[in-house]
Enzyme design. Structure first.
Site, PDB file in Angstrom:
ATOM      1  N   GLU A  56       0.987  -1.211   0.242  1.00 33.43           N
ATOM      2  CA  GLU A  56      -0.119  -0.039   0.089  1.00 33.43           C
ATOM      3  C   GLU A  56       0.908   1.426   0.015  1.00 33.43           C
ATOM      4  OE1 GLU A  56      -3.445   2.625   2.689  1.00 33.43           O
ATOM      5  OE2 GLU A  56      -2.914   0.438   3.046  1.00 33.43           O
ATOM      6  N   ASP A 173     -12.055  -0.236   1.863  1.00 29.54           N
ATOM      7  CA  ASP A 173     -11.218   0.088   2.997  1.00 29.54           C
ATOM      8  C   ASP A 173     -11.780   0.353   4.206  1.00 29.54           C
ATOM      9  OD1 ASP A 173      -8.638   0.345   4.233  1.00 29.54           O
ATOM     10  OD2 ASP A 173      -8.321   2.283   3.696  1.00 29.54           O
ATOM     11  N   GLU A 230      -6.049  -5.692   8.132  1.00 32.63           N
ATOM     12  CA  GLU A 230      -5.012  -4.380   8.549  1.00 32.63           C
ATOM     13  C   GLU A 230      -4.931  -4.380  10.015  1.00 32.63           C
ATOM     14  OE1 GLU A 230      -6.292  -0.632   5.905  1.00 32.63           O
ATOM     15  OE2 GLU A 230      -8.023  -1.181   7.060  1.00 32.63           O
TER      16      GLU A 230
END
Length: 513
Positions: A56, A173, A230
């Site tokens: 990312e 996200d 994440e």
């Protein structure tokens, strides 16, 4: 999305937070031209192989005199003043240009803001920048937050559809923290779903977070969407996510945002995740497998909770109690077993709480003999949540054992009443059985009995008897040998031994003497 906090110069922050747009734009231009703002590459790891799957790309602002400026300090103001496009374009072009020279088949993921999604030319603009760098467009991903979709749903939908048509993969996200619903998740062209860090932190010890994460992973995989966790910071968190079938992990366990030089070294170990179908088993897939196992298993299967209630059972297990699965589920062991049997069952179930061994007991239900095995069932954090019980119908085996015991008892009594001495050997001719005599002691072994009998043969006759016996074995004819024995008074007499070859030499030799 990953942000780090660093000390920053108060004058720079004052310009960012309270300065006019022109001052911030000038500050931004200077930082970009001097490479003070640079793309940081945070690795995203394939949880199955442990290899780098992609990066990312995160904005990092390093002032040579004033230190690091946290993204949380400058991203918001740039979005608010309409300057985010300038930053995003620079990061996209610079990162793709740098990564185009690296080995591997990794992907690069970039963040899209709500302001960018409102731009009708966004798809063609991104395509133009990426193609200019010669980085493969199919290895570019764009991440959008759930909140970015609500300002103009139709425009966002069109922009993401057009990007998807170009080969750019779209990821949602921070899933679970915004306004998304299942209809939107299905209608938008999402190819990847990122679980927000708040559901990952301490997932190995927090049961509520495990349930949420497992549900999100199962949802993503059932929709054919790859799942990224994440904020993975510990091996325990990683192991829990792997057990749930999570595809990718991102977080400080794998590394923070790296400079291009360090990211290039990692890129050489990258796997090929783009477009690869996921074979990891999601909780829902495992549930379907369990359903099939319960339905088809040749044994009775049941899950019992800590209150000794039957939570789930298959047909075979329920029929053991003369019930259907729906009739059995919810009932306690005391509802379907008599008091002594239920107490014994509870005793064994309780014992398994603190042991890894499998406990076995045999019960008789409705005229059938059942061997029942139970063991504890633990959650991923080790806490026991119930018991797994397996029941196998052993009626035929028990009946055969009873019949065999009866036959053995009958043969034993016949032999005890028979004046002759019966004996047998193995295929090698070595004696392994001799029938009981009135001289046997309760503590005698079979070998003791055999040795006592052979001890009665006159020492001068023993070599001839043994030699003739081993010579006879291959011929498969009746065997006869004469030898002297001691009688009960110790006097020497004679006896004749005959072997009528009742069975083949390959199995058992039997005779009388």
């Amino acid at each position: 999305m990953n942000m780090l906090s660093h000390p920053s110069d108060p004058r720079t922050l004052a310009t960012i937070n309270r300065g006019p747009k022109k001052a911030l734009a000038r500050l931004l231009d200077i930082a970009l031209k001097k490479d003070q703002i640079w793309p940081g590459y945070q690795p995203i790891i394939d949880m199955r192989s442990g290899e780098v799957a992609g990066f990312e790309v995160l904005a990092r602002w390093s002032d040579p005199d004033e230190g690091e400026i946290s993204p949380s300090a400058f991203i918001g103001p740039l979005e608010r003043l309409g300057l985010i496009d300038r930053l995003s374009d620079t990061l996209l072009e610079k990162a793709c240009a740098e990564a185009s020279l690296w080995p591997g088949t990794f992907f690069l993921a970039f963040n899209l803001s709500p302001q960018q999604l409102s731009n009708k030319n966004l798809p063609s603009h991104i395509e133009k920048i990426v193609r200019r760098t010669e980085f493969p467009l199919a290895r570019v991903e764009m991440e959008v937050t759930e909140g970015a979709l609500i300002s103009d749903i139709d425009q966002a939908h069109k922009a993401l559809r057009d990007l998807d048509a170009l080969g750019v993969r779209i990821a949602i996200d921070d899933f679970g923290t915004g306004y998304s619903n299942l209809e939107r998740l299905e209608s938008f062209p999402f190819r990847k779903l990122k679980i927000d860090r708040r559901f990952v932190c301490s997932i190995d010890t927090d049961q509520a977070k495990r349930r949420i994460a497992a549900s999100i992973i199962g949802l993503g995989q059932n929709l054919g969407i790859s799942v990224v966790a994440e904020g993975v910071e510990t091996k325990e968190e990683e192991n829990t996510l792997k057990a749930f079938g999570c595809d990718f992990g991102q977080g400080w366990l794998y590394g923070r945002a790296l400079h291009a030089k360090d990211a290039k070294e990692l890129a050489s170990t990258s796997s090929s995740p783009v477009g690869r179908p996921s074979w990891a088993s999601s909780p829902f897939q495992r549930l379907l497998q369990l359903e099939a196992l319960y339905r088809l298993a040749p044994a009775g299967l049941c899950f019992v909770d800590l209150e000794f209630r039957h939570v789930r059972a298959n047909e075979r297990f329920a029929s053991m109690h003369g019930l259907t699965p729906s009739e059995l589920e919810g009932k306690s062991i005391y509802d379907v077993m008599d008091e002594p049997m239920a107490r014994r069952s509870e005793e064994l179930l309780t014992a398994s709480l603190t042991s890894d061994r499998i406990f076995e007991e045999q019960y008789r239900f409705h005229g059938r003999d059942m061997a029942v095995f139970n063991s504890r069932v633990a959650d991923t954090d080790g806490s026991v949540i119930g018991y797994s019980v397996v029941a196998i119908d052993v009626t035929d085996k028990v009946d055969a054992q009873r019949l065999l015991a009866m036959r053995e008892e009958h043969i034993r009594r016949v032999l005890e009443l028979n004046p002759d001495i019966c004996w047998s050997t193995g295929p090698d001719g070595i004696f392994d059985y001799i029938s009981p005599t009135n001289e046997d002691l309760p503590t005698d072994t079979m070998r003791d009995r055999i040795n006592r009998w052979f001890g009665k043969i006159h020492p001068e006759d023993q070599p001839e008897v043994v030699g003739k016996w081993f010579d006879w074995i291959p011929c498969e004819q009746p065997y006869s040998a004469e030898f002297r024995v001691l009688d009960s008074r110790g006097a020497v007499g004679s006896a004749e031994r005959h072997c009528p070859n009742l069975m083949s030499m390959e199995t058992l030799v039997a005779g009388t003497g």
